[in-house]
Scaffold this active site. Structure first.
Site, PDB file in Angstrom:
ATOM      1  N   SER A  74      72.709 -65.483  37.573  1.00 44.57           N
ATOM      2  CA  SER A  74      73.514 -66.508  36.944  1.00 44.57           C
ATOM      3  C   SER A  74      73.942 -67.618  37.900  1.00 44.57           C
ATOM      4  CB  SER A  74      74.771 -65.872  36.341  1.00 44.57           C
ATOM      5  OG  SER A  74      75.586 -65.315  37.371  1.00 44.57           O
TER       6      SER A  74
ATOM      7  N   SER B 159      72.848 -61.533  40.409  1.00 48.52           N
ATOM      8  CA  SER B 159      73.015 -62.988  40.285  1.00 48.52           C
ATOM      9  C   SER B 159      73.123 -63.778  41.580  1.00 48.52           C
ATOM     10  CB  SER B 159      74.237 -63.305  39.429  1.00 48.52           C
ATOM     11  OG  SER B 159      73.927 -63.121  38.087  1.00 48.52           O
TER      12      SER B 159
ATOM     13  N   LYS C 279      80.556 -71.871  43.229  1.00 54.70           N
ATOM     14  CA  LYS C 279      80.195 -71.457  41.863  1.00 54.70           C
ATOM     15  C   LYS C 279      81.390 -71.642  40.934  1.00 54.70           C
ATOM     16  CE  LYS C 279      78.094 -67.609  39.260  1.00 54.70           C
ATOM     17  NZ  LYS C 279      77.558 -66.225  39.305  1.00 54.70           N
TER      18      LYS C 279
HETATM   19  N1  GLN Z   1      71.215 -60.976  34.926  1.00 51.67           N
HETATM   20  C1  GLN Z   1      72.234 -59.976  34.868  1.00 51.67           C
HETATM   21  C2  GLN Z   1      73.022 -60.164  33.602  1.00 51.67           C
HETATM   22  O1  GLN Z   1      72.666 -60.993  32.846  1.00 51.67           O
HETATM   23  C3  GLN Z   1      73.113 -60.049  36.071  1.00 51.67           C
HETATM   24  C4  GLN Z   1      74.076 -61.177  36.039  1.00 51.67           C
HETATM   25  C5  GLN Z   1      74.988 -61.211  37.224  1.00 51.67           C
HETATM   26  O2  GLN Z   1      74.726 -60.605  38.263  1.00 51.67           O
HETATM   27  N2  GLN Z   1      76.084 -61.906  37.057  1.00 51.67           N
HETATM   28  O3  GLN Z   1      73.973 -59.507  33.352  1.00 51.67           O
END
Ligand code: GLN
Length: 496
Positions: free
Chosen positions: A154, A178, A79
């Protein structure tokens, strides 16, 4: 079977025994990337030369008689939020376009030490803020099951890369879901370790009290092997737990639920949940009972307030963390023509460098932390966080693990929620309590929804440092379901 369809464990064994070379394995995956990447767009950066050089080193070590670890020579997609000295690191943001970090993240370093071959860096929502990868400054990633749909977020580039057989393994980070959410909607396995169980050093910070690196794989054992490879205490991260890594590989090997007490979280179901998600979840509950588990319903009333609490805490922390992008130290600098003050250059740079979701969160977080509002918003959210941790503690007095669907719906169409942040935030309804409490949770595939034929995820939550339980239960369910299906769920995905 071609090399790209093998598991990470199989590839590691082939390389260690000399039946396949690491170079050959890396090349097969690079060829796959070349073939399907125009459709999927999982990567922000692919570096064939660097990858092949890493693979060559593994082959040389083997030739020299060195004993190789289980993942030596196995390709991985990383990532693009972890720093890497040999590849750019952007966090999906224009503000870091082209940035070459001067140091490796601990996770990166441990991947290298385990002999994993980093193929490239994967796409993500900018600074890991989002649930669809549509917030990336570098274009959307597509779900290999249906290219018109999101791959989750994400860590959507990482989930898509593994689901599309571009890599057998990938890394992710889970701040609110995410890893688990993208794993669920692409039909693969994704694990959020206990907070502090994997190092945040060199992980570009979003919300420091929540951010947790974790693995993606196509099966539970591969996820456990990767989990073990990069987890464990790191003196460079002040919140790293100084304890042994839970015995995740052993648990994945044993995979057993007989006599286990499993709690179904009452609050996660009903209205707002897709019928096909609930149907597959219910079937999995019955399967667990047939395997000898004792399933009971458990109530965690505070979980219903997790989402609003998270959307105060995470933006508050990000507003502070992202202050470092000041046009002076990293990446982009706009308007520095000798006529403007440093403050003007900072403002112009941040206006041009951050996308709309990141700006929304910085504004929200700055507001929630400002004097006069701190107690009403941030302080209140922290109290809710305590209540959620207590709900988990009470639940784990009664049961060994908790289960729920990972997401309320399957993968939604690209664009559907792009202009509706509230709808987007709902994707993490079931995953967020675990982040707020800091415990462990995994998502594994549990079937396809009848309405759209898309993957559904089962979430298994365990206590702090009980990561092995996620793998133990996950492996048992995986084995039983694969027997029923006559293969993995992913083998039913359409050809790309
Ligand atoms: N979807 C959540 C957010 O937008 C979690 C994102 C994540 O876990 N990085 O914050």
């Amino acid at each position: 079977m071609s090399l790209i369809h093998k598991t990470a464990a199989e590839l590691g064994a082939l390389i260690a025994s000399g039946e396949a070379s690491a170079v050959e394995v890396a090349q097969a995956h690079l060829d796959r990337i070349a073939a399907v990447e125009p459709k999927v767009n999982a990567f922000l950066h692919v570096d064939a030369e660097t990858a092949l050089a890493q693979a060559r080193r593994v082959d040389e070590r083997r030739a020299a008689g060195e004993e190789l670890g289980p993942l030596a020579g196995v390709p991985i997609a990383h990532k693009d939020v972890f720093t890497t000295t040999d590849m750019p690191t952007t966090a999906g943001s224009k503000i870091l376009e082209g940035w070459r970090p001067p140091y490796d993240a601990t996770v990166t370093r441990r991947l290298r030490e385990a002999g994993l071959v980093i193929l490239g860096k994967t796409n993500l929502d900018e600074f890991a803020m989002g649930s669809s990868t549509e917030n990336s400054a570098y274009g959307v990633t597509r779900n290999p099951w249906d290219l018109s749909r999101i791959p989750g977020g994400s860590s959507g580039g990482s989930s898509a890369a593994v689901a599309a057989y571009q890599a057998p393994l990938s890394t992710g980070t889970d701040t609110g879901g995410s890893i688990r959410q993208p794993a669920a909607v692409t039909g693969i396995v994704g694990m959020k370790p206990t907070y502090g169980g994997s190092s945040r050093y060199g992980l570009i910070a979003f919300a420091s009290s929540l951010d947790t690196p974790g693995p993606f794989a196509r099966n539970v054992m591969d996820a456990a092997l990767l989990h073990e490879a990069f987890s464990g205490h790191d003196p460079m991260d002040s919140t790293s737990i100084d304890a042994a890594v839970p015995r995740v590989v052993e648990a994945a090997r044993e995979g057993d639920v007989d006599g286990l007490r499993i709690g179904v979280v009452k609050e996660f179901g009903g209205e707002g949940y897709q019928a096909g998600v609930l149907a597959r979840f219910q079937e999995t509950v019955e399967l667990l009972e047939s395997l000898g588990a004792k399933v009971i319903e458990v109530s965690c009333p505070s979980f219903t307030t997790a989402l609003p609490a998270y959307y105060l805490i995470a933006p508050s922390e990000c507003s502070s963390n992202l202050a470092r992008f000041d046009a002076m130290r990293y990446g982009l600098r706009v308007g520095d023509d000798g006529t403007r003050s440093a403050e003007e250059v900072m403002a112009l740079t941040r206006a041009a460098g951050f996308g709309p979701e990141v700006k929304r969160r910085i504004i929200l977080g700055t507001y929630a932390l400002s004097s006069g509002y701190y107690d009403a918003y941030y302080g209140q959210a922290q109290k809710v966080r305590t209540l959620i941790a207590r709900d988990f503690e009470a639940a784990f007095q009664q049961v060994d693990v908790l289960i729920s669907p990972t997401t309320p719906t399957t993968a939604f169409p690209i664009g559907e929620r792009a202009d509706d942040p509230m709808a987007m935030y709902l994707a993490d309804l079931c995953t967020i309590p675990t982040n707020l409490a800091g415990n462990a949770a995994i998502s594994i595939p549990c079937g396809l929804a009848d309405e759209d034929g898309l993957p559904v995820g089962l979430q298994i939550m365990a206590p702090v440092l009980g990561d092995d339980r996620c793998y133990r239960v996950g492996a048992a369910v995986e084995r039983a379901l694969n027997d029923r299906w006559g293969g993995s769920l992913l083998s039913r995905a359409p050809e790309l």
